[in-house]
Design an enzyme around this catalytic site. Structure first.
Site, mmCIF file in Angstrom:
data_model
loop_
_atom_site.group_PDB
_atom_site.id
_atom_site.type_symbol
_atom_site.label_atom_id
_atom_site.label_comp_id
_atom_site.label_asym_id
_atom_site.label_seq_id
_atom_site.Cartn_x
_atom_site.Cartn_y
_atom_site.Cartn_z
ATOM 1 N N HIS A 312 28.255 75.555 69.974
ATOM 2 C CA HIS A 312 28.280 76.205 71.197
ATOM 3 C C HIS A 312 29.528 77.240 71.311
ATOM 4 O O HIS A 312 30.661 76.953 71.026
ATOM 5 C CB HIS A 312 28.389 75.293 72.416
ATOM 6 C CG HIS A 312 27.874 76.248 73.532
ATOM 7 N ND1 HIS A 312 28.512 76.622 74.558
ATOM 8 C CD2 HIS A 312 26.496 76.378 74.318
ATOM 9 C CE1 HIS A 312 27.890 77.179 75.527
ATOM 10 N NE2 HIS A 312 26.761 76.865 75.310
ATOM 11 N N ASP A 370 19.830 72.263 73.665
ATOM 12 C CA ASP A 370 18.725 72.588 72.810
ATOM 13 C C ASP A 370 18.342 71.416 71.701
ATOM 14 O O ASP A 370 17.377 71.337 71.188
ATOM 15 C CB ASP A 370 18.961 73.788 72.101
ATOM 16 C CG ASP A 370 18.678 74.794 73.066
ATOM 17 O OD1 ASP A 370 19.716 75.855 72.976
ATOM 18 O OD2 ASP A 370 17.987 75.144 74.014
HETATM 19 C C1 SDX Z 1 22.486 78.409 74.107
HETATM 20 O O1 SDX Z 1 26.112 80.725 75.903
HETATM 21 C C2 SDX Z 1 25.677 79.930 76.453
HETATM 22 O O2 SDX Z 1 26.122 79.305 77.424
HETATM 23 C C3 SDX Z 1 24.199 79.646 75.834
HETATM 24 C C4 SDX Z 1 23.376 78.274 76.538
HETATM 25 C C5 SDX Z 1 22.834 78.547 78.008
HETATM 26 O O3 SDX Z 1 22.843 77.569 78.487
HETATM 27 O O4 SDX Z 1 22.824 79.684 78.370
HETATM 28 O O5 SDX Z 1 24.171 77.120 76.461
HETATM 29 C C6 SDX Z 1 22.261 78.184 75.578
HETATM 30 O O6 SDX Z 1 22.149 79.348 73.813
HETATM 31 C C7 SDX Z 1 22.885 77.244 73.241
HETATM 32 C C8 SDX Z 1 23.335 77.365 71.903
HETATM 33 C C9 SDX Z 1 21.828 77.505 71.317
HETATM 34 N N1 SDX Z 1 22.116 78.007 69.767
HETATM 35 C C10 SDX Z 1 22.066 77.359 68.729
HETATM 36 O O7 SDX Z 1 21.867 76.139 68.888
HETATM 37 C C11 SDX Z 1 22.037 78.101 67.418
HETATM 38 C C12 SDX Z 1 22.875 77.536 66.377
HETATM 39 N N2 SDX Z 1 24.502 77.750 67.015
HETATM 40 C C13 SDX Z 1 25.154 78.718 66.443
HETATM 41 O O8 SDX Z 1 24.495 79.803 66.124
HETATM 42 C C14 SDX Z 1 26.552 78.969 66.995
HETATM 43 O O9 SDX Z 1 26.896 77.758 67.252
HETATM 44 C C15 SDX Z 1 26.456 79.558 68.637
HETATM 45 C C16 SDX Z 1 25.472 81.172 68.355
HETATM 46 C C17 SDX Z 1 25.720 78.858 69.475
HETATM 47 C C18 SDX Z 1 27.844 79.803 68.769
HETATM 48 O O10 SDX Z 1 28.123 80.838 67.915
HETATM 49 P P1 SDX Z 1 29.779 81.556 68.142
HETATM 50 O O11 SDX Z 1 30.530 80.968 69.157
HETATM 51 O O12 SDX Z 1 29.682 83.088 67.791
HETATM 52 O O13 SDX Z 1 30.714 80.623 66.883
HETATM 53 P P2 SDX Z 1 30.488 81.319 65.378
HETATM 54 O O14 SDX Z 1 29.421 81.693 65.008
HETATM 55 O O15 SDX Z 1 31.788 81.893 65.345
HETATM 56 O O16 SDX Z 1 30.951 79.528 64.679
HETATM 57 C C19 SDX Z 1 32.163 79.161 64.499
HETATM 58 C C20 SDX Z 1 32.052 78.656 63.245
HETATM 59 C C21 SDX Z 1 31.559 79.484 61.923
HETATM 60 O O17 SDX Z 1 32.199 78.925 60.896
HETATM 61 P P3 SDX Z 1 33.495 79.673 60.111
HETATM 62 O O18 SDX Z 1 33.187 81.059 60.099
HETATM 63 O O19 SDX Z 1 34.868 79.193 61.174
HETATM 64 O O20 SDX Z 1 33.757 78.867 58.865
HETATM 65 O O21 SDX Z 1 31.277 77.527 63.369
HETATM 66 C C22 SDX Z 1 30.302 77.767 62.517
HETATM 67 C C23 SDX Z 1 30.357 79.169 61.955
HETATM 68 O O22 SDX Z 1 29.609 79.319 60.787
HETATM 69 N N3 SDX Z 1 29.066 77.299 62.709
HETATM 70 C C24 SDX Z 1 27.893 76.561 62.494
HETATM 71 C C25 SDX Z 1 27.100 76.386 63.647
HETATM 72 N N4 SDX Z 1 27.539 76.829 64.683
HETATM 73 C C26 SDX Z 1 28.478 77.531 64.273
HETATM 74 N N5 SDX Z 1 27.664 76.057 61.208
HETATM 75 C C27 SDX Z 1 26.484 75.433 61.277
HETATM 76 N N6 SDX Z 1 25.761 75.252 62.022
HETATM 77 C C28 SDX Z 1 25.815 75.868 63.268
HETATM 78 N N7 SDX Z 1 25.105 75.305 64.373
#
Ligand code: SDX
Length: 435
Positions: A312, A370
């Site tokens: 998140h 989720d």
């Molecule tokens: C919702 O914003 C809100 O409040 C949203 C929400 C709401 O109520 O409105 O809470 C609802 O959208 C919840 C999130 C649902 N999405 C997912 O579950 C999709 C999977 N999650 C990711 O795509 C990600 O965690 C996000 C999109 C939720 C957050 O992305 P960020 O903040 O841009 O974080 P990032 O992509 O920069 O990740 C940081 C690191 C990265 O690795 P490094 O580059 O540091 O090596 O964490 C890794 C990412 O690769 N990472 C993951 C991951 N989520 C982040 N690696 C594997 N699996 C994951 N799910």
């Protein structure tokens, strides 16, 4: 007297080589981190650069507070777990929109208003027929929500608080009817009219699952679970879809069209579409022995695969909504006598493995809202492609409450971010025969 952001006595000083230091006020809200007010930078010819707005506060708001480090979520100051267990969704709608929980008389009046606006204009039913039968229900919801702006436009004055409240009531009331219709349309069943004697959640389940052929009785445990799912999804500060509604609304656009913008943004798998993506991922994993393969893929930078339902932007601790959702999941499965739910076993083991894996620990990746919701919705009999529609239904009150708040905030102005230009330098057009 409503709280306002207060300027502290301190300033942040920005030292740019060859320039006089720039003093930036530090302002603070009721809770949460201090904010550096950078509005003066524009006038001095500077932009700040923050793709994804990771470090940017786009507005001040009194609606929802999140402490990502501690896993705290408050709607108008009330903790989400207390609201989920001590109130119902309509009380939460009243709270988010008006700022206080309703007393008995206020609740009765609000409930009456909502229950008596659940019908949609009969002409809208023909709009559904314009969509292919196999359209994704979120595609239908984007179109139909936007179409509402055609039915409520000419006599809508968005600067009149009463008009705004009426718009909010209409949306809270009609969105479940439209959501159920998008499902019925996709399975070729007749639309089911709302029933005013039912609760908000029971009415939605009735419109989803009843048919003209037989009596449909709502299971009270499922009704409660549905209502709780609505509460948990109702609002979440300045997330992507709420920010889309605010940006669309900042130009003075029709609020129903702004809600369509929110539905469009929510649909993405990185946002509200994650609940659908998460269940599909759990089904793809299928058995516990395949979990390591998917954990490895999630960690592999060359593989775009991510664990849906994990991670998140704000929460760097367990999403407090996921805790309530997990408990609700066990309640629903017990009520439906579903003992060995293979998907739940995979989800539980996946969570266990991920939370003890260095990669996830280092990045503070925890289950989010989720992760478990899809299992509950699946058990209730809601098809996977309807999961994000349920999220949109529940989030509509958050969207319209932020839209409403924005109209009342003196600081509000049209949103117009700038950019760093990295395209071609100035050049002259050559005649075609010289190109
Ligand atoms: C919702 O914003 C809100 O409040 C949203 C929400 C709401 O109520 O409105 O809470 C609802 O959208 C919840 C999130 C649902 N999405 C997912 O579950 C999709 C999977 N999650 C990711 O795509 C990600 O965690 C996000 C999109 C939720 C957050 O992305 P960020 O903040 O841009 O974080 P990032 O992509 O920069 O990740 C940081 C690191 C990265 O690795 P490094 O580059 O540091 O090596 O964490 C890794 C990412 O690769 N990472 C993951 C991951 N989520 C982040 N690696 C594997 N699996 C994951 N799910």
């Amino acid at each position: 007297m409503e709280n306002k952001a207060q300027q502290s006595e301190q300033f942040a000083t920005l030292n740019i080589p060859g320039k006089d230091p720039i003093e930036l006020p530090i302002i603070e809200g009721t809770m949460g981190p201090e904010v550096i007010d950078i509005r003066a930078l524009g006038k001095q010819g500077y932009f700040t650069y923050d793709p994804g707005f990771v470090s940017t506060a786009s507005c001040s708001s009194r609606i929802t507070f999140i402490d990502g480090a501690k896993g705290v979520l408050l709607y108008r100051g009330y903790p989400i777990d207390q609201l989920a267990t001590k109130t119902d969704y309509l009380q939460v709608c009243y709270l988010l929109l008006k700022g206080e929980l309703p007393n008995k008389a206020e609740y009765k009046n609000f409930e009456y208003q909502v229950k008596h606006h659940t019908l949609i204009h009969e002409q809208i039913t023909s709009l559904f027929k314009a969509f292919r039968r196999d359209s994704h229900p979120m595609a239908v919801m984007c179109g139909i929500a936007g179409a509402l702006s055609a039915f409520y436009h000419d006599n809508l004055d968005i600067y009149d608080p009463e008009h705004r409240e009426k718009t909010a009531i209409r949306l809270i009331s009609k969105i479940p009817t439209l959501a159920a219709m998008s499902y019925k349309y996709s399975i070729g069943h007749p639309f089911v009219y709302p029933r005013n004697e039912l609760s908000y959640a029971a009415n939605f389940l009735h419109m989803m699952f009843s048919t003209p052929c037989e009596e449909y009785k709502v299971n009270p445990v499922i009704e409660r679970a549905m209502d709780r799912i609505f509460i948990l999804h109702a609002d979440h500060e300045q997330n992507a879809s709420t920010s889309s509604v605010r940006l669309a609304g900042s130009s003075g656009a029709n609020p129903y069209a702004c809600i369509a913008a929110g539905i469009a943004s929510l649909w993405g798998p990185a946002h509200g579409g994650a609940n659908e993506a998460c269940l599909r991922m759990l089904e793809q994993i299928g058995t516990i022995d395949r979990i390591p393969e998917f954990i490895a893929r999630a960690k592999d930078k060359n593989d775009p695969f991510r664990l849906s339902g994990f991670g998140h932007r704000v929460y760097k601790a367990y999403d407090p909504r996921a805790v309530v959702m997990r408990d609700t999941c066990h309640e629903v499965l017990a009520e439906l006598n579903i003992q060995d739910h293979p998907i739940l076993d995979v989800a539980t083991e996946l969570e266990h493995i991920a939370l003890s894996d260095e990669y996830f620990i280092q990045r503070n990746l925890y289950p989010n809202v989720d992760f478990y919701s899809g299992i509950i919705l699946n058990a209730i009999g809601i098809p996977t492609n309807m999961f994000t529609v349920i999220f949109a239904l529940a989030r509509t009150i958050g969207w319209i409450s932020h839209w409403n708040e924005m109209q009342e905030m003196p600081e509000s102005r049209i949103g117009r971010p700038r950019q760093i230009y990295i395209g071609k330098p100035l050049r002259q057009v050559k005649a075609m025969h010289h190109r």
